[in-house]
Design a protein around this motif. Structure first.
Motif, short mmCIF file in Angstrom:
data_model
loop_
_atom_site.label_atom_id
_atom_site.label_comp_id
_atom_site.label_asym_id
_atom_site.label_seq_id
_atom_site.Cartn_x
_atom_site.Cartn_y
_atom_site.Cartn_z
N TYR A 86 0.78 -1.23 0.00
CA TYR A 86 0.00 0.00 0.00
C TYR A 86 0.82 1.29 0.00
O TYR A 86 0.32 2.31 -0.43
N PHE A 87 2.05 1.23 0.50
CA PHE A 87 2.75 2.49 0.70
C PHE A 87 4.11 2.62 0.03
O PHE A 87 4.63 3.71 -0.07
N LYS A 88 4.70 1.52 -0.40
CA LYS A 88 6.02 1.62 -1.04
C LYS A 88 5.87 2.08 -2.48
O LYS A 88 4.90 1.77 -3.16
N ASP A 89 6.88 2.78 -2.95
CA ASP A 89 6.83 3.26 -4.32
C ASP A 89 7.30 2.18 -5.30
O ASP A 89 7.59 1.06 -4.92
N ASN A 90 7.36 2.54 -6.54
CA ASN A 90 7.70 1.59 -7.60
C ASN A 90 9.18 1.21 -7.64
O ASN A 90 9.59 0.43 -8.48
N ASN A 91 9.98 1.75 -6.76
CA ASN A 91 11.41 1.47 -6.78
C ASN A 91 11.81 0.25 -5.96
O ASN A 91 12.98 0.04 -5.71
N PHE A 92 10.86 -0.54 -5.54
CA PHE A 92 11.13 -1.74 -4.76
C PHE A 92 11.91 -2.71 -5.64
O PHE A 92 11.39 -3.20 -6.64
N LYS A 93 13.15 -3.01 -5.29
CA LYS A 93 14.01 -3.80 -6.15
C LYS A 93 14.51 -5.10 -5.52
O LYS A 93 15.42 -5.71 -6.04
N THR A 94 13.97 -5.52 -4.44
CA THR A 94 14.43 -6.73 -3.78
C THR A 94 13.29 -7.75 -3.74
O THR A 94 12.15 -7.41 -4.00
N ASN A 95 13.62 -8.99 -3.44
CA ASN A 95 12.53 -9.97 -3.35
C ASN A 95 11.93 -9.93 -1.95
O ASN A 95 12.50 -9.38 -1.02
N LEU A 96 10.76 -10.53 -1.82
CA LEU A 96 10.00 -10.45 -0.58
C LEU A 96 10.77 -11.02 0.61
O LEU A 96 10.80 -10.41 1.68
N SER A 97 11.39 -12.16 0.44
CA SER A 97 12.11 -12.79 1.56
C SER A 97 13.25 -11.91 2.05
O SER A 97 13.45 -11.75 3.26
N ASP A 98 14.01 -11.30 1.13
CA ASP A 98 15.10 -10.40 1.53
C ASP A 98 14.57 -9.17 2.26
O ASP A 98 15.16 -8.71 3.23
N TYR A 99 13.45 -8.65 1.79
CA TYR A 99 12.81 -7.49 2.41
C TYR A 99 12.43 -7.80 3.86
O TYR A 99 12.69 -7.02 4.77
N ILE A 100 11.84 -8.97 4.07
CA ILE A 100 11.39 -9.38 5.41
C ILE A 100 12.58 -9.65 6.32
O ILE A 100 12.61 -9.20 7.46
N VAL A 101 13.57 -10.37 5.83
CA VAL A 101 14.75 -10.69 6.63
C VAL A 101 15.48 -9.40 7.04
O VAL A 101 15.92 -9.26 8.18
N ALA A 102 15.58 -8.45 6.12
CA ALA A 102 16.26 -7.19 6.44
C ALA A 102 15.53 -6.43 7.55
O ALA A 102 16.17 -5.80 8.39
N ALA A 103 14.22 -6.52 7.56
CA ALA A 103 13.43 -5.78 8.56
C ALA A 103 13.36 -6.50 9.91
O ALA A 103 13.29 -5.85 10.95
N ILE A 104 13.39 -7.82 9.88
CA ILE A 104 13.18 -8.58 11.12
C ILE A 104 14.49 -9.15 11.68
O ILE A 104 14.58 -9.44 12.86
N SER A 105 15.48 -9.30 10.85
CA SER A 105 16.80 -9.80 11.27
C SER A 105 16.75 -11.20 11.88
O SER A 105 17.34 -11.47 12.92
N GLN A 106 15.98 -12.06 11.25
CA GLN A 106 15.96 -13.48 11.62
C GLN A 106 15.97 -14.31 10.35
O GLN A 106 15.68 -13.80 9.27
N ASP A 107 16.27 -15.57 10.49
CA ASP A 107 16.33 -16.49 9.36
C ASP A 107 14.96 -16.59 8.69
O ASP A 107 13.94 -16.76 9.36
N TYR A 108 14.94 -16.52 7.36
CA TYR A 108 13.67 -16.53 6.65
C TYR A 108 12.91 -17.84 6.84
O TYR A 108 11.69 -17.83 6.97
N SER A 109 13.60 -18.95 6.89
CA SER A 109 12.88 -20.22 7.05
C SER A 109 12.17 -20.27 8.41
O SER A 109 11.05 -20.77 8.52
N TYR A 110 12.80 -19.71 9.44
CA TYR A 110 12.15 -19.63 10.76
C TYR A 110 10.90 -18.75 10.68
O TYR A 110 9.82 -19.12 11.15
N ILE A 111 11.06 -17.57 10.09
CA ILE A 111 9.95 -16.63 9.96
C ILE A 111 8.82 -17.26 9.15
O ILE A 111 7.64 -17.20 9.53
N SER A 112 9.17 -17.88 8.05
CA SER A 112 8.18 -18.49 7.17
C SER A 112 7.43 -19.62 7.86
O SER A 112 6.19 -19.71 7.76
N ASN A 113 8.14 -20.49 8.55
CA ASN A 113 7.49 -21.59 9.27
C ASN A 113 6.58 -21.07 10.36
O ASN A 113 5.46 -21.56 10.54
#
Length: 186
Positions: free
Chosen positions: A82-109
């Motif tokens: 809803y709020f990010k502009d069109n310049n989003f250049k990373t994939n979803l998992s990298d975006y989430i990991v960067a914000a939460i600082s935990q392993d993506y498989s842990y977050i995903s599970n």
């Protein structure tokens, strides 16, 4: 003191929570999607009373770590859609990991266990709801909507939209039954 609030998904949610905090006699330092910072500490009774007020508005104080991670993921996805502009250049998992600082498989599970859906599926549902909103507004072409929501093409958007809703974007736009879902119910 930091409070984590469930179902804060938009700027109106922020205003509603901030207003309720003020009515409760708290003066928040900051109110963001899912997180409130207040200067004073609340005892359990105060926290329960505040939670009751928030529940009446469709929100809830989250007090366990796992639920906070899941809610953070939801808020990140909502913010992205809803709020990010069109310049989003990373994939979803990298975006989430960067914000939460935990392993993506842990977050995903964790997300899948608590929500009975994958992060990717939740992301798709959020995007489809945003597409519905933009179609109803009738201000952007399907090409512009596809670009804004980071689809590889309008065709990809149309296929995903039909798979999720059963309608093509054009059929949805022309229908009298333009049913959208509340974001917090996705």
């Amino acid at each position: 003191m930091q409070l984590h609030i469930k179902n804060m998904v938009c700027s109106r949610c922020i205003m509603a929570v901030e207003s309720e905090l003020e009515k409760f006699g708290l003066h928040p330092i900051s109110v963001e999607l899912g997180i409130v910072e207040i200067s004073q500490n609340l005892d359990k009774e105060q926290e329960q009373k505040l939670n009751s007020k928030l529940v009446n508005l469709g929100f809830e104080i989250i007090d366990d770590r796992k639920s906070r991670v899941v809610e953070k993921v939801k808020n990140l996805i909502t913010d992205l859609v809803y709020f990010k502009d069109n310049n989003f250049k990373t994939n979803l998992s990298d975006y989430i990991v960067a914000a939460i600082s935990q392993d993506y498989s842990y977050i995903s599970n964790l997300f899948s266990q608590q929500e009975n859906a994958t992060i990717e599926h939740y992301y798709i549902l959020q995007k489809i709801e945003r597409v519905k909103e933009l179609l109803v507004y009738d201000e952007l072409s399907l090409n512009e909507i596809a670009f804004q929501l980071h689809y590889s093409s309008p065709s990809h958007l149309s296929k995903q939209f039909k798979k999720v809703t059963g309608f093509t974007p054009t059929a949805f736009k022309n229908s009298k039954e333009q049913k959208r879902q509340l974001i917090e119910n996705l």
